[in-house]
Enzyme design. Structure first.
Site, short mmCIF file in Angstrom:
data_model
loop_
_atom_site.label_atom_id
_atom_site.label_comp_id
_atom_site.label_asym_id
_atom_site.label_seq_id
_atom_site.Cartn_x
_atom_site.Cartn_y
_atom_site.Cartn_z
N SER A 11 -16.10 -19.35 34.60
CA SER A 11 -15.11 -19.37 35.74
C SER A 11 -15.79 -19.58 37.01
O SER A 11 -15.31 -19.78 38.17
CB SER A 11 -14.38 -18.30 35.96
OG SER A 11 -14.99 -16.96 36.35
N TYR A 42 -11.05 -15.45 36.76
CA TYR A 42 -10.23 -15.64 35.26
C TYR A 42 -9.68 -14.19 35.11
O TYR A 42 -8.68 -14.08 34.51
CB TYR A 42 -11.09 -15.99 34.14
CG TYR A 42 -11.39 -17.44 34.03
CD1 TYR A 42 -10.94 -18.49 34.91
CD2 TYR A 42 -12.27 -17.81 33.09
CE1 TYR A 42 -11.40 -19.78 34.65
CE2 TYR A 42 -12.32 -19.16 32.79
CZ TYR A 42 -12.09 -20.35 33.76
OH TYR A 42 -12.58 -21.40 33.57
N CYS A 73 -18.62 -16.41 29.64
CA CYS A 73 -17.87 -15.63 30.17
C CYS A 73 -17.20 -14.72 29.21
O CYS A 73 -16.52 -15.04 28.43
CB CYS A 73 -16.83 -16.75 30.84
SG CYS A 73 -15.25 -15.89 31.46
N THR A 75 -14.68 -12.61 29.78
CA THR A 75 -13.14 -13.00 29.83
C THR A 75 -12.53 -14.15 29.04
O THR A 75 -11.78 -14.10 28.14
CB THR A 75 -12.69 -13.15 31.28
OG1 THR A 75 -13.59 -12.16 32.30
CG2 THR A 75 -11.33 -13.05 31.71
N CYS A 183 -19.41 -8.79 32.36
CA CYS A 183 -18.94 -9.93 33.06
C CYS A 183 -20.40 -10.57 33.64
O CYS A 183 -21.05 -9.80 34.36
CB CYS A 183 -18.16 -9.50 34.20
SG CYS A 183 -17.81 -11.12 35.40
N THR A 184 -20.43 -12.00 33.22
CA THR A 184 -21.55 -12.62 33.51
C THR A 184 -22.06 -12.57 34.95
O THR A 184 -23.03 -12.51 35.27
CB THR A 184 -21.62 -14.09 32.79
OG1 THR A 184 -20.47 -14.79 33.49
CG2 THR A 184 -21.75 -13.85 31.48
N HIS A 185 -20.99 -12.79 35.70
CA HIS A 185 -21.29 -12.73 37.30
C HIS A 185 -21.94 -11.30 37.78
O HIS A 185 -22.76 -11.17 38.74
CB HIS A 185 -19.89 -12.47 38.18
CG HIS A 185 -19.27 -14.02 38.32
ND1 HIS A 185 -18.56 -14.45 37.25
CD2 HIS A 185 -19.17 -14.77 39.29
CE1 HIS A 185 -18.10 -15.89 37.77
NE2 HIS A 185 -18.47 -15.87 39.01
#
Ligand code: DGL
Length: 259
Positions: A11, A42, A73, A75, A183-185
Site C-alpha cells: 500500500s 489499506y 503487505c 494486510t 506491517c511492513t511499514h
C-alpha cells in the site's frame, strides 16, 4: 522467463523493507515495485477494498512482465492472497505477522503484536495466532496512524514517538519480551522502537524470511535467474516520490509515477 522481474506490491513504501532483503539475497534478480500510496492505508479499509486494490496491483505487475508476485503487505496477504492464488497462474509469496518464531522464543510467555486493523481482524491472522500462541499472553495492538505518518514523511516526528509510547505501554505492562512487527511499514520504526523498548525485548519482523521463501519458490518453479547479469529495478508510486525516496535515502528520479 527466468530473466523476467519479481513483482512486489504494498500500500506504500513499507514493502521496500522486503525489496531490500530480496535484492540483498538475489542481486541478479530484476524487480518491479508498486507503492499503491494513493489508497493507503489499506489497514483501515474494508476487506473488499483491500482485495480490489490487490487485484489491480497484481494485474499491473503481470502486465509489466512479473514472473512471481510478492505481496509485501501483511494486510493484503491476510485479506487477499488465497483469492489471488486461485485466480492467477503465477506464484505468490505473502507476509504474515511472525507469531510462530515469537511464541517459540519468548521466555516470559508474553508477546506483543503491532499490526493494522485489517490484519488483526482477518481470519488468516486468527488461525495463525490460535495455532502458535495458545498458551501465551498475546497483546494485540492496532498501529492506528503509523502508516499515515510514514507515508507523509513524518517517521521521525514527535507525534510518532508519542503514538508508539502509547501503543507499547500495555505490552510492557504485560511483560512482553518479543514485539512482532505485523506491517511492513513498521520495519522502518525499528531504530525508534529499540530506543523505546527495554533491552530484553526482541523486535521481530519477517522481511529476511520472506526473501528466503521467495528464493525457494523461484528455485522450485525453475524461475530463478541463472545469469549473473546486472539487475534492473523499476519503482512505481501513485503517491509521493519524495517520501518513498527519503525512506531509502534514494534520489527520487529513480521512482516513476503510476496512474
Ligand atoms: N504495509 C502494509 C502491511 O504490511 C499495509 C499498511 C496499511 O496500508 O495499512 O500491512
Amino acid at each position: 522467463m527466468r530473466s523476467k522481474p519479481i513483482g512486489i506490491f504494498d500500500s506504500g513504501a513499507g514493502g521496500l523493507s522486503i525489496w531490500k532483503e530480496i535484492n540483498a539475497l538475489m542481486p541478479y534478480e530484476s524487480t518491479l515495485y508498486i507503492s499503491d500510496a494513493k489508497y493507503a492505508p489499506y489497514g483501515s479499509k474494508g476487506a473488499d477494498v483491500i482485495l480490489k486494490r490487490s487485484i489491480v496491483n497484481t494485474e499491473t505487475l503481470i502486465g509489466k512482465g512479473a514472473k512471481i508476485i510478492v505481496v509485501a503487505c501483511n494486510t493484503a496477504t491476510t485479506n487477499a492472497i488465497s483469492y489471488l492464488r486461485k485466480r492467477y497462474k503465477i506464484p505468490f509469496i505473502g507476509i504474515e505477522p511472525a507469531i510462530k518464531p515469537a511464541a517459540l522464543s519468548s521466555a516470559t510467555d508474553s508477546i506483543g503484536i503491532l499490526a493494522t486493523k485489517g490484519t488483526l481482524s482477518s481470519a488468516l491472522f486468527h488461525e495463525t495466532s490460535k495455532r502458535y500462541s495458545r498458551d501465551k499472553t498475546v497483546i494485540e495492538q492496532e498501529g492506528k496512524g503509523i502508516v499515515e505518518l510514514i507515508e507523509s514523511g513524518q517517521l521521525h516526528s514527535n507525534e510518532m514517538k508519542k503514538l508508539l509510547e502509547k501503543y507499547l505501554t500495555p505490552m510492557l505492562n504485560n511483560n512482553i519480551d518479543c514485539l512482532v512487527l505485523g506491517c511492513t511499514h513498521y520495519h522502518f520504526l525499528t531504530p525508534i522502537l529499540k530506543q523505546l523498548l527495554p533491552k530484553n525485548v526482541n523486535v521481530i519482523d519477517s522481511c529476511k524470511a520472506i526473501a528466503r521463501q521467495t528464493k525457494i519458490v523461484l528455485e522450485k518453479s525453475k524461475l530463478l535467474n541463472e545469469n549473473e547479469t546486472k539487475a534492473e529495478h523499476v519503482f512505481y508510486t501513485n503517491g509521493s516520490r519524495e517520501v518513498m525516496a527519503n525512506l531509502m535515502d534514494w534520489d527520487q528520479s529513480i521512482i516513476h509515477k503510476l496512474y
